[in-house]
Design a protein around this motif. Sequence first.
Motif, PDB file in Angstrom:
ATOM      1  N   UNK A   1      58.081   4.917  21.068  1.00  0.00           N
ATOM      2  CA  UNK A   1      58.393   5.824  19.993  1.00  0.00           C
ATOM      3  C   UNK A   1      58.198   5.089  18.667  1.00  0.00           C
ATOM      4  N   UNK A   2      58.244   5.840  17.591  1.00  0.00           N
ATOM      5  CA  UNK A   2      58.009   5.265  16.274  1.00  0.00           C
ATOM      6  C   UNK A   2      58.990   4.147  15.964  1.00  0.00           C
ATOM      7  N   UNK A   3      58.429   3.043  15.473  1.00  0.00           N
ATOM      8  CA  UNK A   3      59.185   1.870  15.025  1.00  0.00           C
ATOM      9  C   UNK A   3      59.976   1.203  16.143  1.00  0.00           C
ATOM     10  N   UNK A   4      59.609   1.470  17.393  1.00  0.00           N
ATOM     11  CA  UNK A   4      60.234   0.755  18.509  1.00  0.00           C
ATOM     12  C   UNK A   4      59.396  -0.481  18.846  1.00  0.00           C
ATOM     13  N   UNK A   5      58.098  -0.280  18.922  1.00  0.00           N
ATOM     14  CA  UNK A   5      57.168  -1.399  19.121  1.00  0.00           C
ATOM     15  C   UNK A   5      56.063  -1.204  18.098  1.00  0.00           C
ATOM     16  N   UNK A   6      56.148  -1.885  16.975  1.00  0.00           N
ATOM     17  CA  UNK A   6      55.363  -1.505  15.821  1.00  0.00           C
ATOM     18  C   UNK A   6      54.328  -2.554  15.435  1.00  0.00           C
ATOM     19  N   UNK A   7      53.410  -2.099  14.590  1.00  0.00           N
ATOM     20  CA  UNK A   7      52.530  -2.975  13.834  1.00  0.00           C
ATOM     21  C   UNK A   7      52.971  -2.839  12.382  1.00  0.00           C
ATOM     22  N   UNK A   8      53.288  -3.962  11.776  1.00  0.00           N
ATOM     23  CA  UNK A   8      53.830  -3.894  10.419  1.00  0.00           C
ATOM     24  C   UNK A   8      53.428  -5.130   9.621  1.00  0.00           C
ATOM     25  N   UNK A   9      53.069  -4.904   8.359  1.00  0.00           N
ATOM     26  CA  UNK A   9      52.904  -5.982   7.388  1.00  0.00           C
ATOM     27  C   UNK A   9      53.995  -5.824   6.344  1.00  0.00           C
ATOM     28  N   UNK A  10      54.664  -6.919   6.010  1.00  0.00           N
ATOM     29  CA  UNK A  10      55.769  -6.839   5.057  1.00  0.00           C
ATOM     30  C   UNK A  10      55.650  -7.934   4.003  1.00  0.00           C
ATOM     31  N   UNK A  11      56.129  -7.572   2.816  1.00  0.00           N
ATOM     32  CA  UNK A  11      56.069  -8.493   1.678  1.00  0.00           C
ATOM     33  C   UNK A  11      57.437  -8.531   1.000  1.00  0.00           C
ATOM     34  N   UNK A  12      57.982  -9.725   0.838  1.00  0.00           N
ATOM     35  CA  UNK A  12      59.258  -9.911   0.141  1.00  0.00           C
ATOM     36  C   UNK A  12      58.979 -10.268  -1.314  1.00  0.00           C
ATOM     37  N   UNK A  13      59.430  -9.416  -2.208  1.00  0.00           N
ATOM     38  CA  UNK A  13      59.106  -9.547  -3.627  1.00  0.00           C
ATOM     39  C   UNK A  13      59.806 -10.747  -4.265  1.00  0.00           C
ATOM     40  N   UNK A  14      59.058 -11.406  -5.159  1.00  0.00           N
ATOM     41  CA  UNK A  14      59.615 -12.511  -5.929  1.00  0.00           C
ATOM     42  C   UNK A  14      60.213 -12.035  -7.241  1.00  0.00           C
ATOM     43  N   UNK A  15      59.816 -10.828  -7.693  1.00  0.00           N
ATOM     44  CA  UNK A  15      60.334 -10.299  -8.941  1.00  0.00           C
ATOM     45  C   UNK A  15      59.803 -11.004 -10.167  1.00  0.00           C
ATOM     46  N   UNK A  16      58.557 -11.420 -10.121  1.00  0.00           N
ATOM     47  CA  UNK A  16      57.976 -12.219 -11.208  1.00  0.00           C
ATOM     48  C   UNK A  16      57.012 -11.428 -12.086  1.00  0.00           C
ATOM     49  N   UNK A  17      57.027 -10.101 -11.983  1.00  0.00           N
ATOM     50  CA  UNK A  17      56.171  -9.275 -12.834  1.00  0.00           C
ATOM     51  C   UNK A  17      54.974  -8.741 -12.092  1.00  0.00           C
ATOM     52  N   UNK A  18      53.852  -9.438 -12.154  1.00  0.00           N
ATOM     53  CA  UNK A  18      52.636  -9.033 -11.453  1.00  0.00           C
ATOM     54  C   UNK A  18      52.546  -9.770 -10.128  1.00  0.00           C
ATOM     55  N   UNK A  19      52.479  -9.016  -9.032  1.00  0.00           N
ATOM     56  CA  UNK A  19      52.401  -9.631  -7.709  1.00  0.00           C
ATOM     57  C   UNK A  19      51.310  -8.931  -6.902  1.00  0.00           C
ATOM     58  N   UNK A  20      50.628  -9.708  -6.107  1.00  0.00           N
ATOM     59  CA  UNK A  20      49.516  -9.175  -5.302  1.00  0.00           C
ATOM     60  C   UNK A  20      49.493  -9.925  -3.977  1.00  0.00           C
ATOM     61  N   UNK A  21      49.343  -9.179  -2.862  1.00  0.00           N
ATOM     62  CA  UNK A  21      49.365  -9.842  -1.554  1.00  0.00           C
ATOM     63  C   UNK A  21      48.610  -9.014  -0.524  1.00  0.00           C
ATOM     64  N   UNK A  22      47.993  -9.744   0.415  1.00  0.00           N
ATOM     65  CA  UNK A  22      47.457  -9.123   1.629  1.00  0.00           C
ATOM     66  C   UNK A  22      47.617 -10.116   2.774  1.00  0.00           C
ATOM     67  N   UNK A  23      47.582  -9.659   4.008  1.00  0.00           N
ATOM     68  CA  UNK A  23      47.678 -10.576   5.154  1.00  0.00           C
ATOM     69  C   UNK A  23      46.514 -11.557   5.164  1.00  0.00           C
ATOM     70  N   UNK A  24      46.756 -12.691   5.804  1.00  0.00           N
ATOM     71  CA  UNK A  24      45.709 -13.704   5.949  1.00  0.00           C
ATOM     72  C   UNK A  24      45.417 -14.049   7.394  1.00  0.00           C
ATOM     73  N   UNK A  25      46.292 -13.618   8.322  1.00  0.00           N
ATOM     74  CA  UNK A  25      46.169 -14.061   9.716  1.00  0.00           C
ATOM     75  C   UNK A  25      46.108 -12.909  10.710  1.00  0.00           C
TER      76      UNK A  25
END
Length: 922
Positions: A422-446
């Motif tokens: 079911x949804x969110x039981x066994x998931x694929x997810x990318x997550x980013x924890x914000x630093x709060x520094x204004x401009x932030x940009x991220x994508x997975x690398x692995x």
Amino acid sequence: MTKMNDDGGLIGMRTEDLRVQALKNPLGINENPVFSWQLVSDKKDEKNERQTAYRILVSESEASLINETGMLWDSGVVKESRCFGILYQGKKLHSAQKAYWKVMVWDGENQASVWSETASFETGLLEREDWKGIWIGQGEDYENQELAPVFVGEFEVADLEQVVCARAYISGLGVFLADMNGQKLSDAFFEPGESDATKTVYYVTYDITNQLVSGTNFLTITLGNGQYTGYTINPVMVYQDGTKTKFGRYQKNDSCFVKPGICGRKKLIAQVELILKDGTRKIVCTSNENWLWVNGPTVFQNWYGGEDYDACLAEELIGKMPSEENGWAKAKKMQSPKGVLMARECPPIRIEERFTAKSVKKLGEGHFMVDVGKNGAGFVELVLHGTTKENRGNWISMYPAEMINETDNGVDQRSCTQSWSEKFDCVIRDSYRMAGTGEERWHPSFCYHGFQYVEVVGFPGELTSDQIICCRLAVANEKHGTFETSNQTLNRICEITDRSISSNMYWSFTDCPQIEKLGWIETSHLMFASVADVYDIRAWMKKIIHDICDSQLDNEQASLAGNNEEGFVPGIIPAFYRIGGLYKDPNWNGACVFTPWAYYQYYGDEAVLRQAFPVIERYLAYLDRQTTNGVLENYAQMGEWGEYGEHTPNVLVATCAYYRMLVITKQICEILKGQKKQKENKLDKKAKLYEAKAQAVRDAFYHHPECYDEATEQFGTGSQASYAIALFSGMAEEHEEQAVKALVEAVKKNGYHLTSGEVGLKQVFTALAEAGYSDVVYQMVMNPTAPSYRVFADNGLTTLPEYWNYEELWLGSMVRSRNHAMMGHVREWMTSFVLGLRPQSPGWTKMLVAPYAVAELTYAKGSVMTPWGIVKVSWKKENESFFLAAYIPLGIIATVCMPKEYGGSQLEVGSGEWKFEAKVEN
């Protein structure tokens, strides 16, 4: 004397696009360079030009190349028309050797060209002894494999002005990112390339000359799991909302057998070398136990389940010198993989396309649904503006998927997770924890995903489409093939197919970019022409063939598998998984025969045949032990995979494949024999042996009740695939006319619907089209009701689904992939028959230009890349006339055939631009 034009310029044949290993100026190759170039002419309206000879010069310096002194190799004048597959035959090359080369050619009038522009290549580390470092890591017993450790090696450059060039040689298992002094070494992803680590481990060579500084330098390598380590993780502990909780992440884990040594703990080996002005080569850094490591800001990464990045942790690490006082640990010596370190000689994986999201829909506070507009493989780059201290520490989660859940308008990941949960039981997810520094940009690398939609949770403020950048990744195979017609639906089908192909061009030709990401190897030959018609896959497919050869089980590995499988070739390559009940089938395992043969037919390079021949012989010996009364009965497990509405006996599908392998191997013996001077050798006997075996299999086939009924002259069950497979393999040669008619009737009986699976589909299209029934193929492709390609296009699909009945599966419990290339055989038909471009001899030295004038089309145009260059064709119908234009590169002889309804005339032509016109015959 060389001819001149009015402006004093040279007129005549010349060379361009010089390559080694099919790569431009490659860095860090193995020791057997293979040269190629393309021919062009400056002569206006000149036709039928050809190369009659060449001369190659290879030198250690550009200056000596100009002066023609101190040559590594002077080929002399070689009477040869071929401009590809030319093997280096000069002085023995040593490691890290830079070489420069140029070529001169002669035309049909014995007129010499000017020398080409200078090209270059550089060898890598050719011997194991050249590697002075050791494999290092966190230790064989380190448990937290979901983390991405960062390793740093430090070295000094005393006098930067003395450095002419610098190289870094790096391998990391499973995947790695590297930078020098804070600068990325390349824009590539998932280096160094998947392999069977029991046989081969790839490494990458980087030019770091411009990234060095005087004084202390830092080489930083971050390791990810990839397939090599990732199989060990599920479920895992991950950070979610700032706390550590158990949360299931999808991991493919239905394997019944993992080959020992093909997977293991993360590890790396690296070496930095400088070439100084006085010519000395200096090793300044190797991986050793003095390197330091720390767990980096990527706090979770898995090839399947996704990636989590903690920007707060990244901020804490920035600026801190690597030291044990700052929490870094000393690297530990790791067990070396059994495989030989080898330079990877194919293009890297890069971001091939970047575009903003098509639409964003708000589902709730901080909760959004994003549609990027088209399915594909890659990841999302998240762009944040104006984040503050209040945002610091908060997580943004992104859930990629191919479908929308109609219940809550969020994502439905069932087609990405094997419909397990079911949804969110066994998931694929990318997550980013914000630093709060204004401009932030991220994508997975692995990791990467197959997706069209992304559900975003925890986003601060209002999400706009320009804050979600869709990045499509693939091996950087150059795209040259084009196709366009007056029918927009047919054009969309072409686009859908091309996108499905590119979505699966990774280190292997994967089956799909979400559920499995595995090299199910049947597509490497079944889809070979469909892929090569669009992309330049010379280097990429050679890597795949090498991996196929590596995968063959020897006696020791066969005993570990639990039975007598000496000579067996897996169906998934590299063999990270063996799935119970789905690993034995000659159309899969037989890629060791079919794929080198397809490569030779398309690119004219006998080297792949020589490389594969010992593997082929061992595999055929294994397969011979599996026969029962001459046929492969109760052996093949996949058969006509993906077949819909009909059944084709496995014994027919498998035995036809076996028969075709034997015929091909007999031909390979004759080709390899032709390269030797002796009139008689062992290959003569082997050719006769395989011919006799093929005849025995053929006789057994016709006596097997599931293969052929003599009374009714029916092959198999009378399915489309039954007739097509028998025809394509040559098994039905003596019954060809009757079998073709029966195939046409089988198609009509099914209302011109597609019923074949991935093995038979190519063979249905080929058998019909070669017999002059492309009109039947067109009706199947463009059928307005399912199953057909047109239904995919009409329903808005942007990639090919796994199965014809994808809508039925969607409504059921077994939701499957929306991005498979395995049913993309329509692409070969488009190039080979709608455009009419197909080779008639290995390497396209002879070819056809024989378009099918589809009644519903007013024009078609396109191109295909051959070893000689790009062939272009266009045709149109106007006022009962058929106009055909073609460009034929130098070196090719083309037979131009006008459509039969316009007279069917034929003409043999050479290179140049050609135009033809014919009238409708009454």
